[in-house]
Write an enzyme that holds these catalytic residues in place. Structure first.
Site, PDB file in Angstrom:
ATOM      1  N   HIS A  92       0.559  -1.113   0.390  1.00 37.95           N
ATOM      2  CA  HIS A  92       0.010  -0.010   0.020  1.00 37.95           C
ATOM      3  C   HIS A  92       1.079   1.352  -0.518  1.00 37.95           C
ATOM      4  O   HIS A  92       2.407   1.568   0.141  1.00 37.95           O
ATOM      5  CB  HIS A  92      -1.073  -0.154   1.059  1.00 37.95           C
ATOM      6  CG  HIS A  92      -1.873  -0.875   0.919  1.00 37.95           C
ATOM      7  ND1 HIS A  92      -3.421  -0.927   2.607  1.00 37.95           N
ATOM      8  CD2 HIS A  92      -2.385  -2.072  -0.040  1.00 37.95           C
ATOM      9  CE1 HIS A  92      -3.732  -2.282   1.899  1.00 37.95           C
ATOM     10  NE2 HIS A  92      -3.774  -2.803   1.084  1.00 37.95           N
ATOM     11  N   GLU A 126       0.505   4.214   1.338  1.00 39.93           N
ATOM     12  CA  GLU A 126       1.111   4.097   2.986  1.00 39.93           C
ATOM     13  C   GLU A 126       2.223   3.973   3.450  1.00 39.93           C
ATOM     14  O   GLU A 126       3.369   3.906   4.538  1.00 39.93           O
ATOM     15  CB  GLU A 126      -0.036   4.769   4.186  1.00 39.93           C
ATOM     16  CG  GLU A 126      -1.090   3.177   4.468  1.00 39.93           C
ATOM     17  CD  GLU A 126      -1.911   3.542   3.504  1.00 39.93           C
ATOM     18  OE1 GLU A 126      -2.085   3.847   2.014  1.00 39.93           O
ATOM     19  OE2 GLU A 126      -3.505   3.321   3.962  1.00 39.93           O
ATOM     20  N   CYS A 173      -6.201   0.861   4.939  1.00 39.66           N
ATOM     21  CA  CYS A 173      -7.225  -0.068   5.625  1.00 39.66           C
ATOM     22  C   CYS A 173      -6.693  -0.453   7.238  1.00 39.66           C
ATOM     23  O   CYS A 173      -5.454   0.141   7.835  1.00 39.66           O
ATOM     24  CB  CYS A 173      -6.598  -1.155   3.886  1.00 39.66           C
ATOM     25  SG  CYS A 173      -4.941  -1.325   5.007  1.00 39.66           S
ATOM     26  N   CYS A 222      -3.142  -1.012   7.455  1.00 37.97           N
ATOM     27  CA  CYS A 222      -2.201   0.041   7.676  1.00 37.97           C
ATOM     28  C   CYS A 222      -2.320   1.256   8.852  1.00 37.97           C
ATOM     29  O   CYS A 222      -1.474   1.362   9.285  1.00 37.97           O
ATOM     30  CB  CYS A 222      -2.438   1.019   6.530  1.00 37.97           C
ATOM     31  SG  CYS A 222      -1.664  -0.154   4.766  1.00 37.97           S
TER      32      CYS A 222
END
Length: 160
Positions: free
Chosen positions: A75, A77, A103, A106
């Protein structure tokens, strides 16, 4: 001349970074800042040195893992945090700008790394058809200031 707010500048950069993604399902960009300085950037996609999903599997994207998610994806991030840490840059107290709300997985990383503020553009729950943004709920519950960006994006480069 009016000076743009840092939130606008960093969110516009995150939107433009999302265009670098090789994911065929969703493009997400992230910018990590500290004390009004950019400390790292990221976008979603496979780890460097592996397959680019849009090139290797242009029709369906990368193979799915056992839970139905992308088997190669990192992802945006996560990429921003990993790059900062790899380069020995502290993210403690940082602000994260991301084009899709984090999510839950994360969000756990964001909290554990000491990031204190998260600003997101679009809702992960809305994108996935979920009843709530679990990641946002988690961050807010544990003291990370997490909220949806409400500014105006005026300098986003549009794809032709």
């Amino acid at each position: 001349m009016s000076r743009p707010a840092f939130d606008d500048i960093y969110m516009e950069l995150a939107v433009n970074l999302a265009k670098r993604s090789h994911c065929i399902k969703r493009h997400v960009g992230a910018v990590l800042t500290k004390d009004t300085r950019i400390i790292s950037i990221g976008y979603n996609g496979p780890p460097s040195g592996t397959h680019n999903c849009d090139e290797e599997w242009p029709e369906q994207g990368c193979p799915q893992d056992s839970k139905g998610g992308c088997s190669l994806a990192i992802h945006a991030e996560q990429n921003a945090i990993l790059y900062a840490v790899k380069n020995k840059t502290s993210v403690d107290g940082a602000t994260l700008y991301v084009t899709l709300s984090p999510c839950l997985a994360c969000s756990r990383i964001i909290f554990s790394m000491g990031i204190r503020r998260v600003i997101y553009l679009s809702s992960y729950a809305e994108y996935k058809g979920l009843p709530s943004d679990e990641g946002v709920d988690f961050l807010n519950k544990f003291g990370v200031d997490c909220f949806r960006y409400m500014g105006t994006l005026t300098n986003v480069t549009h794809m032709t």
